[in-house]
Design an enzyme around this catalytic site. Structure first.
Site, PDB file in Angstrom:
ATOM      1  N   PHE A 195       0.779  -1.014  -0.139  1.00  0.00           N
ATOM      2  CA  PHE A 195      -0.094   0.178  -0.117  1.00  0.00           C
ATOM      3  C   PHE A 195       0.784   1.399   0.164  1.00  0.00           C
ATOM      4  O   PHE A 195       0.355   2.251  -0.409  1.00  0.00           O
ATOM      5  CB  PHE A 195      -0.801  -0.092   1.223  1.00  0.00           C
ATOM      6  CG  PHE A 195      -0.348   0.636   2.524  1.00  0.00           C
ATOM      7  CD1 PHE A 195      -0.114   1.722   2.863  1.00  0.00           C
ATOM      8  CD2 PHE A 195       0.135  -0.624   3.320  1.00  0.00           C
ATOM      9  CE1 PHE A 195       0.343   2.165   4.016  1.00  0.00           C
ATOM     10  CE2 PHE A 195       0.896   0.037   4.539  1.00  0.00           C
ATOM     11  CZ  PHE A 195       1.128   1.211   4.906  1.00  0.00           C
ATOM     12  N   LYS A 219      -0.898  -7.056  -9.250  1.00  0.00           N
ATOM     13  CA  LYS A 219      -2.127  -7.038  -8.133  1.00  0.00           C
ATOM     14  C   LYS A 219      -1.708  -6.139  -7.118  1.00  0.00           C
ATOM     15  O   LYS A 219      -0.886  -6.226  -6.114  1.00  0.00           O
ATOM     16  CB  LYS A 219      -1.806  -8.686  -7.535  1.00  0.00           C
ATOM     17  CG  LYS A 219      -3.058  -9.200  -6.947  1.00  0.00           C
ATOM     18  CD  LYS A 219      -3.577  -8.057  -5.675  1.00  0.00           C
ATOM     19  CE  LYS A 219      -2.954  -8.228  -4.482  1.00  0.00           C
ATOM     20  NZ  LYS A 219      -3.382  -7.484  -3.631  1.00  0.00           N
ATOM     21  N   GLU A 222      -4.956  -3.676  -1.801  1.00  0.00           N
ATOM     22  CA  GLU A 222      -6.558  -3.555  -1.953  1.00  0.00           C
ATOM     23  C   GLU A 222      -6.699  -2.195  -0.943  1.00  0.00           C
ATOM     24  O   GLU A 222      -7.831  -1.821  -0.888  1.00  0.00           O
ATOM     25  CB  GLU A 222      -7.158  -4.745  -1.277  1.00  0.00           C
ATOM     26  CG  GLU A 222      -6.803  -5.412   0.102  1.00  0.00           C
ATOM     27  CD  GLU A 222      -5.431  -6.180   0.058  1.00  0.00           C
ATOM     28  OE1 GLU A 222      -4.626  -5.834  -0.359  1.00  0.00           O
ATOM     29  OE2 GLU A 222      -5.455  -7.284   0.897  1.00  0.00           O
ATOM     30  N   ARG A 223      -5.719  -1.689  -0.206  1.00  0.00           N
ATOM     31  CA  ARG A 223      -5.841  -0.617   0.643  1.00  0.00           C
ATOM     32  C   ARG A 223      -6.070   0.804   0.049  1.00  0.00           C
ATOM     33  O   ARG A 223      -6.591   1.688   0.507  1.00  0.00           O
ATOM     34  CB  ARG A 223      -5.123  -0.367   1.796  1.00  0.00           C
ATOM     35  CG  ARG A 223      -5.609  -1.545   2.827  1.00  0.00           C
ATOM     36  CD  ARG A 223      -4.539  -1.597   3.938  1.00  0.00           C
ATOM     37  NE  ARG A 223      -3.334  -2.574   3.767  1.00  0.00           N
ATOM     38  CZ  ARG A 223      -2.490  -2.769   4.749  1.00  0.00           C
ATOM     39  NH1 ARG A 223      -2.342  -1.998   5.735  1.00  0.00           N
ATOM     40  NH2 ARG A 223      -1.759  -3.754   4.425  1.00  0.00           N
ATOM     41  N   SER A 272       5.533  -7.026   3.338  1.00  0.00           N
ATOM     42  CA  SER A 272       5.809  -7.163   4.496  1.00  0.00           C
ATOM     43  C   SER A 272       6.540  -8.489   4.517  1.00  0.00           C
ATOM     44  O   SER A 272       6.553  -9.465   3.664  1.00  0.00           O
ATOM     45  CB  SER A 272       4.821  -7.295   5.434  1.00  0.00           C
ATOM     46  OG  SER A 272       3.825  -8.505   5.084  1.00  0.00           O
ATOM     47  N   CYS A 327       9.649   1.802   3.297  1.00  0.00           N
ATOM     48  CA  CYS A 327      10.495   0.647   3.429  1.00  0.00           C
ATOM     49  C   CYS A 327      11.819   1.205   3.854  1.00  0.00           C
ATOM     50  O   CYS A 327      12.737   0.348   4.539  1.00  0.00           O
ATOM     51  CB  CYS A 327      10.433  -0.358   2.287  1.00  0.00           C
ATOM     52  SG  CYS A 327      11.004   0.297   0.829  1.00  0.00           S
ATOM     53  N   GLU A 428       8.896  -4.123  13.158  1.00  0.00           N
ATOM     54  CA  GLU A 428       8.881  -3.152  11.946  1.00  0.00           C
ATOM     55  C   GLU A 428       7.621  -2.159  12.373  1.00  0.00           C
ATOM     56  O   GLU A 428       6.567  -2.690  12.313  1.00  0.00           O
ATOM     57  CB  GLU A 428       8.590  -3.423  10.659  1.00  0.00           C
ATOM     58  CG  GLU A 428       8.751  -2.388   9.583  1.00  0.00           C
ATOM     59  CD  GLU A 428       8.357  -3.025   8.175  1.00  0.00           C
ATOM     60  OE1 GLU A 428       7.895  -3.813   8.020  1.00  0.00           O
ATOM     61  OE2 GLU A 428       8.907  -2.310   7.214  1.00  0.00           O
TER      62      GLU A 428
HETATM   63  P1  NAD Z   1       1.603  -6.726   2.907  1.00  0.00           P
HETATM   64  O1  NAD Z   1       2.650  -7.679   3.048  1.00  0.00           O
HETATM   65  O2  NAD Z   1       0.587  -6.664   3.923  1.00  0.00           O
HETATM   66  O3  NAD Z   1       0.633  -6.638   1.455  1.00  0.00           O
HETATM   67  C1  NAD Z   1       1.613  -6.572   0.396  1.00  0.00           C
HETATM   68  C2  NAD Z   1       0.857  -7.240  -0.734  1.00  0.00           C
HETATM   69  O4  NAD Z   1       0.533  -8.684  -0.430  1.00  0.00           O
HETATM   70  C3  NAD Z   1      -0.695  -6.797  -0.975  1.00  0.00           C
HETATM   71  O5  NAD Z   1      -0.821  -6.746  -2.523  1.00  0.00           O
HETATM   72  C4  NAD Z   1      -1.556  -7.718  -0.254  1.00  0.00           C
HETATM   73  O6  NAD Z   1      -2.793  -7.771  -0.965  1.00  0.00           O
HETATM   74  C5  NAD Z   1      -0.976  -9.026  -0.271  1.00  0.00           C
HETATM   75  N1  NAD Z   1      -1.024  -9.659   0.919  1.00  0.00           N
HETATM   76  C6  NAD Z   1      -1.135  -9.424   2.179  1.00  0.00           C
HETATM   77  N2  NAD Z   1      -1.348 -10.504   3.051  1.00  0.00           N
HETATM   78  C7  NAD Z   1      -1.352 -11.488   2.347  1.00  0.00           C
HETATM   79  C8  NAD Z   1      -1.325 -12.908   2.471  1.00  0.00           C
HETATM   80  N3  NAD Z   1      -1.560 -13.469   3.677  1.00  0.00           N
HETATM   81  N4  NAD Z   1      -1.135 -13.833   1.327  1.00  0.00           N
HETATM   82  C9  NAD Z   1      -1.000 -13.419   0.235  1.00  0.00           C
HETATM   83  N5  NAD Z   1      -0.953 -12.008  -0.245  1.00  0.00           N
HETATM   84  C10 NAD Z   1      -1.168 -11.335   0.835  1.00  0.00           C
HETATM   85  O7  NAD Z   1       2.247  -5.146   3.029  1.00  0.00           O
HETATM   86  P2  NAD Z   1       1.772  -3.866   3.177  1.00  0.00           P
HETATM   87  O8  NAD Z   1       1.503  -3.664   4.502  1.00  0.00           O
HETATM   88  O9  NAD Z   1       0.761  -3.655   2.058  1.00  0.00           O
HETATM   89  O10 NAD Z   1       3.154  -2.783   2.915  1.00  0.00           O
HETATM   90  C11 NAD Z   1       3.852  -2.612   3.813  1.00  0.00           C
HETATM   91  C12 NAD Z   1       5.121  -3.502   4.034  1.00  0.00           C
HETATM   92  O11 NAD Z   1       5.799  -3.518   2.748  1.00  0.00           O
HETATM   93  C13 NAD Z   1       5.960  -3.236   5.036  1.00  0.00           C
HETATM   94  O12 NAD Z   1       6.522  -4.403   5.774  1.00  0.00           O
HETATM   95  C14 NAD Z   1       7.235  -2.339   4.158  1.00  0.00           C
HETATM   96  O13 NAD Z   1       8.417  -2.671   4.889  1.00  0.00           O
HETATM   97  C15 NAD Z   1       7.080  -3.414   2.809  1.00  0.00           C
HETATM   98  N6  NAD Z   1       7.931  -2.724   2.080  1.00  0.00           N
HETATM   99  C16 NAD Z   1       9.014  -3.169   1.420  1.00  0.00           C
HETATM  100  C17 NAD Z   1       9.546  -2.587   0.192  1.00  0.00           C
HETATM  101  C18 NAD Z   1      11.058  -3.159   0.080  1.00  0.00           C
HETATM  102  O14 NAD Z   1      11.533  -2.392  -1.037  1.00  0.00           O
HETATM  103  N7  NAD Z   1      11.661  -3.964   0.673  1.00  0.00           N
HETATM  104  C19 NAD Z   1       8.994  -1.547  -0.302  1.00  0.00           C
HETATM  105  C20 NAD Z   1       7.888  -1.110   0.161  1.00  0.00           C
HETATM  106  C21 NAD Z   1       7.008  -1.651   1.274  1.00  0.00           C
END
Ligand code: NAD
Length: 543
Positions: A195, A219, A222-223, A272, A327, A428
C-alpha cells in the site's frame, strides 16, 4: 503557496517539478469520472467500485466479495474494491498469455516508442495521479509527486531497452564457428505490491517487465487500489496493446492464484516479510522465478563528528516523511553517547515543527497512517515502550486534527532509552516513530546493525571518510547512505536489501531487472565456407 513539505528530501521530490497545490477535489478528477462512467465498474450507490482491467477491458469480476477503501484523513469509506476470485485470475492470465505472444514479437523500436509515450503520460498526468494517491494513501501531495518521479526514473531507463537488450557475439571461436547470445522474454509475469507506494512500486516492475517483452499483471494493494487503474489508462493511451498490462484487484485469493498458476512465469513481490516468505516459498515450489522484497528496520548511525544540524533535519525527514510508512524510512537512530543529548534536543525541535494535517492540505508536512488498525497498533507499541522504561521525548499518541477527528493520525514520536528487546525496536513499526539507542561508537553501531534480522537500508552521519569506508564495507545491508538518510538507488542502479528484506537473489529495476524478466539463449553456429566463396580473409594495406 507551498508545493513541498519540509519533510521532502531534496532528491525524493523527483525530477518533475510538477506543481500540485490546494486541497484535493477527488470528485472532480478525471479518473473518478472515468471509473464511474464505466459500465462495468458500476457505482454501488454510496460508493464507487474499483475493479479489474483484464485484456484491456475494465471489469468488476465474477464474484461479489468487496473491501472498503478509506480516505485516511477523514476515516470515511470512499469506494469499494473488488476482490478477485480464481476465475478472474484465470481470465487475466489467459488474456495476458495471448497478448504476450504478439508483444514479444513486436520490434524493439516499437516497444521503446510505447515507453517514451508512457513517459509523456506519466509526466502530463502527474498531478492527477498524485491526487489519487493522496486521497487513498494519505501522504502529502509533494510526497506523492516524489514517488511518481522515482517511478519515472525506471520508465526512462526502460526507454533505452534496445541498448539494454543488445546481446554478445564471439566471432570465429573455431574454424567457421561463431557464438552469440541474446535474451528472450519469459511470457506472463506478475507484480504484487504494497500500500505504501501505490504508483512507485508498480513502476519499479511494470516498465522493465513490459520493455523486455513480457505481459505484466499487477495485483495492487487492496487498501489504495485506484492508482493502478490510472496507470492502466496511461499504458493504454501510450499505445500498449490490450492485455500487456492488466490489473487484478484483490487479496490472498488473487495472490495465491497467481503464485500457483502454471502460465505465470515469474513473480515480483514487495510487501511485509511474512508475506514475502510465503510468496517466495509458494512461487518457487510452483517453478517460478521470484524476487520477494520484505520489510525493514533501517538504522541511521550518528557519530560524534557528524554535523548534528544536518543529521537532525535528515533524520526527521527520513523518520516522519509519509508518516514513516516507507520501507526505507529511518526508524532507529544509533547515536554516539557524547553527542546523544545534543542531537536529541535538535530532534525534539525538528519533530515538534512537523505539521500534521490531511495530505491534500498544502500546509501539511505529514498525513495520516493508512488504517485505524495501523494507528492503534503504532500507539500500542509506543505505550509498551514507555511502560517498559523508554522516554517519549516527543509523543504523537492521541494526535487529533481539527475538523478531521475521524482521521487516522499519529503525531511524530521520538523515543529515547529504548532497548533492543522492546517491540518498538524489535518490530517494524511502519509509523512515525523514531527510536534512539545510545552507542559507544562505530564498532558497537555496526554490531547492532548486523544483529538485526532486516538488511534493507542504513545510513551513517560522519565527517570521517575512514569511518564511512569501514561502515559501508562492514554492514550486512543492501543499500547504504553516507550522510544520506534514505539511499534509494536511482533508476539505473538496482534496489534490494539483504537478509529478511529480500528473498530471491534478484534486486528490482535497473540492470538486474533486465536479467530477471528475460532468459538467455546462446547460439553456436557453423556456416562452412563453400567452394564458391572466394573471399580473402587476410588484411590488405589499402584503405
Ligand atoms: P503486505 O505484505 O500486507 O501486502 C503486500 C501485498 O501482499 C498486497 O498486495 C496484499 O494484498 C498482499 N497480501 C497481504 N497479505 C497476504 C497474504 N496473507 N497472502 C497473500 N498475499 C497477501 O504489505 P503492506 O502492509 O501493504 O506494505 C507494507 C510492508 O511492505 C512493510 O513491511 C514494508 O517494509 C514493505 N515494503 C518493502 C519494500 C522493500 O523494498 N523492501 C518497499 C515497500 C514496502
Amino acid at each position: 503557496m507551498r508545493t513541498r513539505s519540509v519533510l521532502s528530501l531534496p532528491y525524493s521530490a523527483g525530477v518533475l517539478g510538477a506543481s500540485v497545490t490546494g486541497p484535493v477535489d477527488v470528485d472532480g478528477l478525471a479518473w473518478r469520472r472515468t471509473v464511474t462512467a464505466n459500465p462495468s465498474i458500476a457505482s454501488t450507490g454510496v460508493t464507487t467500485l474499483v475493479g479489474h482491467v483484464i485484456g484491456g477491458a475494465p471489469t468488476p469480476g465474477v464474484g461479489d466479495r468487496r473491501q472498503d477503501v478509506f480516505d485516511p484523513a477523514t476515516g470515511h469509506v470512499t469506494a469499494q474494491v473488488a476482490l478477485a476470485e480464481q476465475a478472474d485470475v484465470d481470465a487475466a492470465v489467459a488474456a495476458a498469455l495471448t497478448a504476450a505472444e504478439g508483444w514479444a514479437q513486436t520490434p524493439l523500436g516499437k516497444r521503446a516508442a510505447v515507453m517514451f509515450a508512457f513517459r509523456e503520460q506519466l509526466i502530463s498526468r502527474t498531478a492527477e495521479l498524485a491526487a489519487v494517491i493522496t486521497a487513498e494513501h494519505g501522504k502529502v501531495l509533494s510526497d506523492a509527486v516524489g514517488e511518481i518521479g522515482r517511478g519515472l526514473e525506471v520508465v526512462e531507463f526502460a526507454c533505452g531497452i534496445p541498448q539494454l537488450l543488445k546481446g554478445e557475439y564471439s566471432d570465429q571461436v573455431a574454424t567457421d564457428v561463431d557464438v552469440f547470445s541474446f535474451r528472450e522474454p519469459l511470457g506472463v509475469v506478475a507484480g504484487i505490491t504494497p500500500f505504501n507506494f501505490p504508483a512507485m512500486v508498480p513502476l519499479w516492475m511494470a516498465p522493465m517487465a513490459i520493455a523486455t517483452g513480457n505481459a505484466f499483471i499487477l495485483k495492487p494493494s487492496e487498501r489504495d487500489p485506484s492508482a493502478s487503474l490510472l496507470l492502466a489508462e496511461m499504458w493504454a493511451d501510450a499505445g500498449l496493446p490490450d492485455g500487456v498490462f492488466s490489473v487484478l484487484q484483490g487479496d490472498r485469493v488473487a495472490v495465491d492464484g497467481l503464485l500457483t498458476h502454471p502460465d505465470v512465469a515469474a513473480v515480483s513481490f514487495v510487501g511485509s516479510t511474512a508475506v514475502a516468505k510465503h510468496v517466495h516459498a509458494t512461487a518457487t515450489a510452483h517453478g517460478k522465478r521470484v524476487q520477494a522484497l520484505g520489510g525493514a528496520k533501517n538504522h541511521a548511525v550518528v557519530l560524534a563528528d557528524a554535523d548534528l544540524d544536518l543529521a537532525a533535519t535528515h533524520l526527521t525527514a527520513a523518520a516522519f516523511g509519509a508518516a514513516g510508512e516507507r520501507c526505507m524510512a529511518v526508524s532507529v537512530a544509533l547515536v554516539a553517547d557524547e553527542v546523544a543529548d545534543a542531537l536529541l534536543e535538535r530532534l525534539r525541535v525538528t519533530a515538534l515543527a512537523v505539521r500534521v494535517a490531511p495530505g491534500g492540505d498544502p500546509a501539511s508536512d505529514m498525513g495520516p497512517v493508512i488504517t485505524r488498525d495501523a494507528q492503534q497498533r503504532i500507539e500500542q507499541i509506543v505505550t509498551e515502550a514507555v511502560d517498559g522504561g523508554a522516554r517519549a521525548l516527543v509523543d504523537g499518541r492521541g494526535h487529533t486534527v481539527a475538523g478531521h477527528e475521524g482521521g487516522f493520525f499519529v503525531g511524530p514520536t521520538v523515543l529515547d532509552g529504548v532497548s533492543t528487546g522492546m517491540r518498538a525496536y524489535a518490530e517494524e513499526v511502519f509509523g512515525p516513530v523514531l527510536v534512539v539507542l545510545r552507542v559507544s561508537g562505530l564498532a558497537e553501531a555496526i554490531e547492532i546493525v548486523n544483529a538485526n534480522p532486516y538488511g534493507n537500508g542504513t545510513a551513517l552521519f560522519t565527517a570521517s571518510g575512514d569511518a564511512a569506508r569501514t561502515f559501508q564495507r562492514s554492514v550486512s545491508v543492501g543499500m547504504i547512505g553516507i550522510n544520506v538518510p534514505i539511499p534509494v538507488p536511482v533508476g539505473w542502479h538496482s534496489f534490494g536489501g539483504w537478509k529478511d528484506s529480500l528473498f530471491g537473489e534478484s534486486h528490482v529495476y535497473g540492470p538486474e531487472a533486465v536479467r530477471f524478466y528475460t532468459r538467455g539463449k546462446v547460439v553456436t553456429s557453423r556456416w562452412p565456407r563453400s567452394a564458391s566463396t572466394s573471399f580473402h580473409f587476410g588484411r590488405t594495406t589499402a584503405g
